[in-house]
Design a protein around this motif. Sequence first.
Motif, PDB file in Angstrom:
ATOM      1  N   LYS A  93       0.832  -1.207   0.000  1.00  0.00           N
ATOM      2  CA  LYS A  93       0.000   0.000   0.000  1.00  0.00           C
ATOM      3  C   LYS A  93       0.865   1.256   0.000  1.00  0.00           C
ATOM      4  CE  LYS A  93      -4.171  -1.799   2.215  1.00  0.00           C
ATOM      5  NZ  LYS A  93      -5.085  -1.651   3.362  1.00  0.00           N
ATOM      6  N   LEU A  94       1.946   1.239   0.770  1.00  0.00           N
ATOM      7  CA  LEU A  94       2.851   2.388   0.818  1.00  0.00           C
ATOM      8  C   LEU A  94       3.497   2.630  -0.538  1.00  0.00           C
ATOM      9  CD1 LEU A  94       4.339   4.568   2.464  1.00  0.00           C
ATOM     10  CD2 LEU A  94       6.036   2.826   3.037  1.00  0.00           C
ATOM     11  N   LYS A  95       3.910   1.563  -1.198  1.00  0.00           N
ATOM     12  CA  LYS A  95       4.538   1.707  -2.519  1.00  0.00           C
ATOM     13  C   LYS A  95       3.535   2.275  -3.527  1.00  0.00           C
ATOM     14  CE  LYS A  95       7.648  -0.723  -5.581  1.00  0.00           C
ATOM     15  NZ  LYS A  95       8.425  -1.939  -5.794  1.00  0.00           N
ATOM     16  N   ALA A  96       2.283   1.809  -3.464  1.00  0.00           N
ATOM     17  CA  ALA A  96       1.249   2.338  -4.358  1.00  0.00           C
ATOM     18  C   ALA A  96       0.989   3.823  -4.073  1.00  0.00           C
ATOM     19  CB  ALA A  96      -0.036   1.534  -4.200  1.00  0.00           C
ATOM     20  N   ALA A  97       0.965   4.200  -2.789  1.00  0.00           N
ATOM     21  CA  ALA A  97       0.758   5.605  -2.434  1.00  0.00           C
ATOM     22  C   ALA A  97       1.929   6.462  -2.906  1.00  0.00           C
ATOM     23  CB  ALA A  97       0.580   5.740  -0.922  1.00  0.00           C
ATOM     24  N   GLN A  98       3.164   5.963  -2.785  1.00  0.00           N
ATOM     25  CA  GLN A  98       4.336   6.713  -3.259  1.00  0.00           C
ATOM     26  C   GLN A  98       4.263   6.922  -4.770  1.00  0.00           C
ATOM     27  OE1 GLN A  98       7.419   4.122  -1.825  1.00  0.00           O
ATOM     28  NE2 GLN A  98       7.840   5.383  -0.024  1.00  0.00           N
ATOM     29  N   THR A  99       3.835   5.902  -5.490  1.00  0.00           N
ATOM     30  CA  THR A  99       3.716   6.018  -6.947  1.00  0.00           C
ATOM     31  C   THR A  99       2.664   7.050  -7.319  1.00  0.00           C
ATOM     32  OG1 THR A  99       4.381   3.704  -7.167  1.00  0.00           O
ATOM     33  CG2 THR A  99       3.291   4.706  -9.060  1.00  0.00           C
TER      34      THR A  99
END
Length: 132
Positions: A93-99
Amino acid sequence: MPSARKRSTASSPSRNDTPSSSSSSRWKVSLGTCGRTYGTPCKGSGPVLAEWDAHIAAHGKATPGEAKRDAAIADLKKRLTAKTQECTLLEKKLKAAQTAIAALFHDNEALGQQLAKDASSTVTPFRPRGPH
């Protein structure tokens, strides 16, 4: 011998005991060898070993302390697995939010540059020019 077996099964495990090397399994090995070579059986140990095997079949190899420890370890492993899965999900989820944040930042910068370029070169009138 039966009293020694009771003391052995009632004792708590030492710090270095593992389920494979519990005090009860060492006790049985010492009964089987009686300080002699492996080729020389002990006299009279047959009934004691049979009684020991019956006790192990009824109560299991682990002492009550070892059973509690093993249950605690199993519970901790289960909780660790659940937390690891939760951590993996949160990392995704964090990686998706960063993207998404990076894409929005890039779009915002591009729109800001386009607005600055359009505003400096062309002025759009509010009213149409010409005869009315």
